[in-house]
Design an enzyme around this catalytic site. Sequence first.
Site, PDB file in Angstrom:
ATOM      1  N   ASN A   9     -89.278-144.922  84.909  1.00 55.97           N
ATOM      2  CA  ASN A   9     -90.337-145.845  84.489  1.00 55.97           C
ATOM      3  C   ASN A   9     -90.796-147.180  84.557  1.00 55.97           C
ATOM      4  O   ASN A   9     -90.624-147.226  83.382  1.00 55.97           O
ATOM      5  CB  ASN A   9     -91.447-144.788  84.361  1.00 55.97           C
ATOM      6  CG  ASN A   9     -92.621-145.528  85.027  1.00 55.97           C
ATOM      7  OD1 ASN A   9     -93.211-146.372  85.108  1.00 55.97           O
ATOM      8  ND2 ASN A   9     -94.044-144.082  85.199  1.00 55.97           N
ATOM      9  N   LYS A  12     -93.882-148.322  82.753  1.00 58.79           N
ATOM     10  CA  LYS A  12     -93.510-147.694  80.875  1.00 58.79           C
ATOM     11  C   LYS A  12     -92.404-148.408  79.909  1.00 58.79           C
ATOM     12  O   LYS A  12     -93.079-148.892  78.862  1.00 58.79           O
ATOM     13  CB  LYS A  12     -92.978-146.879  80.828  1.00 58.79           C
ATOM     14  CG  LYS A  12     -94.201-144.805  81.600  1.00 58.79           C
ATOM     15  CD  LYS A  12     -93.143-143.976  80.907  1.00 58.79           C
ATOM     16  CE  LYS A  12     -93.589-142.754  81.094  1.00 58.79           C
ATOM     17  NZ  LYS A  12     -92.942-141.771  81.041  1.00 58.79           N
ATOM     18  N   ASP A  68     -93.253-138.277  77.337  1.00 61.95           N
ATOM     19  CA  ASP A  68     -94.187-137.769  78.362  1.00 61.95           C
ATOM     20  C   ASP A  68     -95.140-137.802  77.748  1.00 61.95           C
ATOM     21  O   ASP A  68     -96.041-137.737  76.942  1.00 61.95           O
ATOM     22  CB  ASP A  68     -93.148-136.509  78.978  1.00 61.95           C
ATOM     23  CG  ASP A  68     -93.710-135.146  79.481  1.00 61.95           C
ATOM     24  OD1 ASP A  68     -93.736-136.150  80.996  1.00 61.95           O
ATOM     25  OD2 ASP A  68     -94.035-134.652  79.481  1.00 61.95           O
ATOM     26  N   PHE A 148    -100.070-148.587  86.532  1.00 61.30           N
ATOM     27  CA  PHE A 148     -99.745-147.589  87.203  1.00 61.30           C
ATOM     28  C   PHE A 148    -101.045-146.314  86.906  1.00 61.30           C
ATOM     29  O   PHE A 148    -101.225-146.092  86.472  1.00 61.30           O
ATOM     30  CB  PHE A 148     -98.422-147.591  86.991  1.00 61.30           C
ATOM     31  CG  PHE A 148     -97.961-146.548  85.998  1.00 61.30           C
ATOM     32  CD1 PHE A 148     -97.690-147.478  84.556  1.00 61.30           C
ATOM     33  CD2 PHE A 148     -97.651-145.080  86.044  1.00 61.30           C
ATOM     34  CE1 PHE A 148     -97.829-146.910  83.537  1.00 61.30           C
ATOM     35  CE2 PHE A 148     -97.174-144.329  84.871  1.00 61.30           C
ATOM     36  CZ  PHE A 148     -97.520-145.861  83.462  1.00 61.30           C
ATOM     37  N   ASP A 151    -104.305-145.345  86.564  1.00 58.63           N
ATOM     38  CA  ASP A 151    -105.256-145.845  85.197  1.00 58.63           C
ATOM     39  C   ASP A 151    -106.231-147.376  86.558  1.00 58.63           C
ATOM     40  O   ASP A 151    -107.278-146.712  85.695  1.00 58.63           O
ATOM     41  CB  ASP A 151    -103.853-147.345  85.101  1.00 58.63           C
ATOM     42  CG  ASP A 151    -103.236-147.149  84.199  1.00 58.63           C
ATOM     43  OD1 ASP A 151    -103.089-145.876  83.338  1.00 58.63           O
ATOM     44  OD2 ASP A 151    -102.252-147.887  83.989  1.00 58.63           O
TER      45      ASP A 151
HETATM   46  P1  ITT Z   1     -90.228-141.076  83.243  1.00 60.37           P
HETATM   47  O1  ITT Z   1     -90.339-139.339  83.264  1.00 60.37           O
HETATM   48  O2  ITT Z   1     -89.276-140.848  84.126  1.00 60.37           O
HETATM   49  O3  ITT Z   1     -90.505-141.663  82.177  1.00 60.37           O
HETATM   50  P2  ITT Z   1     -93.245-140.697  84.904  1.00 60.37           P
HETATM   51  O4  ITT Z   1     -93.482-140.975  86.135  1.00 60.37           O
HETATM   52  O5  ITT Z   1     -92.285-138.882  85.399  1.00 60.37           O
HETATM   53  O6  ITT Z   1     -91.614-141.386  84.614  1.00 60.37           O
HETATM   54  P3  ITT Z   1     -95.018-139.264  83.065  1.00 60.37           P
HETATM   55  O7  ITT Z   1     -93.768-137.858  83.439  1.00 60.37           O
HETATM   56  O8  ITT Z   1     -94.311-139.703  81.681  1.00 60.37           O
HETATM   57  O9  ITT Z   1     -93.895-140.805  83.385  1.00 60.37           O
HETATM   58  O10 ITT Z   1     -95.624-139.520  83.714  1.00 60.37           O
HETATM   59  C1  ITT Z   1     -96.735-138.942  84.633  1.00 60.37           C
HETATM   60  C2  ITT Z   1     -97.488-139.200  85.851  1.00 60.37           C
HETATM   61  O11 ITT Z   1     -98.693-139.234  84.611  1.00 60.37           O
HETATM   62  C3  ITT Z   1     -97.200-140.444  86.332  1.00 60.37           C
HETATM   63  O12 ITT Z   1     -96.748-140.311  87.160  1.00 60.37           O
HETATM   64  C4  ITT Z   1     -98.243-141.211  86.179  1.00 60.37           C
HETATM   65  O13 ITT Z   1     -99.320-140.532  87.034  1.00 60.37           O
HETATM   66  C5  ITT Z   1     -99.586-140.599  85.460  1.00 60.37           C
HETATM   67  N1  ITT Z   1     -98.834-141.836  84.107  1.00 60.37           N
HETATM   68  C6  ITT Z   1     -98.345-141.518  82.789  1.00 60.37           C
HETATM   69  N2  ITT Z   1     -98.704-142.933  81.569  1.00 60.37           N
HETATM   70  C7  ITT Z   1     -99.820-143.196  83.037  1.00 60.37           C
HETATM   71  C8  ITT Z   1    -100.368-144.293  81.932  1.00 60.37           C
HETATM   72  O14 ITT Z   1    -100.280-145.347  81.302  1.00 60.37           O
HETATM   73  N3  ITT Z   1    -101.273-144.567  83.043  1.00 60.37           N
HETATM   74  C9  ITT Z   1    -101.511-143.454  84.340  1.00 60.37           C
HETATM   75  N4  ITT Z   1    -101.412-143.200  84.224  1.00 60.37           N
HETATM   76  C10 ITT Z   1     -99.527-142.713  83.597  1.00 60.37           C
END
Ligand code: ITT
Length: 193
Positions: A9, A12, A68, A148, A151
């Site tokens: 991501n 992130k 996560d 993203f 948010d």
């Molecule tokens: P990686 O596993 O590759 O790190 P991911 O997008 O799958 O990336 P997560 O599993 O940690 O990341 O996050 C799950 C979801 O939660 C992500 O797809 C977003 O929809 C939401 N999310 C995570 N962090 C966020 C943030 O800071 N602000 C808003 N939504 C967030």
Amino acid sequence: MKLIFATNNAHKLAEVQAVLGDGYTLATPRDCGVEEEIPETQPTLEGNALQKARYLHERTGLDCFADDTGLEVAALGGAPGVRSARYATEGHDFAANNRLLLRNLEGREDRRARFRTVIALIRGGEEHLFEGIVEGRIVDRETGCEGFGYDPLFVPDGYDRTFAEMTPDQKNAVSHRGRAVRRLVDFLRTNER
Ligand code: ITT
């Protein structure tokens, strides 16, 4: 210091690099020759963070960390939680997830929610976990275009703007991920090797 961050991501990656500052350079799985999607099949944030970090550590032998994150909504019994990425569909469809969240909260007075991040670090073969939480509420329409995921729907306590209306620095100052990464940095600084 070079650290590998087990994420695909890009948002992130940018947030975490901003908190870590110039003293640390982040590398991605792709930078280390790991092209495939890293599995996250565990029932908890802790389990998934560890699963991602272990996966990369096993393939590279290098120190690395993963995060996560889940959005936990009180009126929905903590959902979407660990399923935040795949709430509406099997893919990472942010717009569909946000629409489903709004639909599930229609007519609900209780809008309390929190973001929770768990970081798993593997350093010198040892595992360490760091957590960051931000409390807030879900607004009734998407506002703002920064950031993203959820948010545009999340307003942290003490503010009247969504994370998507904040600059990356403003979000990092209060966010779940900002808090977890600062704990990671404190650990790295006080346990330098
Ligand atoms: P990686 O596993 O590759 O790190 P991911 O997008 O799958 O990336 P997560 O599993 O940690 O990341 O996050 C799950 C979801 O939660 C992500 O797809 C977003 O929809 C939401 N999310 C995570 N962090 C966020 C943030 O800071 N602000 C808003 N939504 C967030």
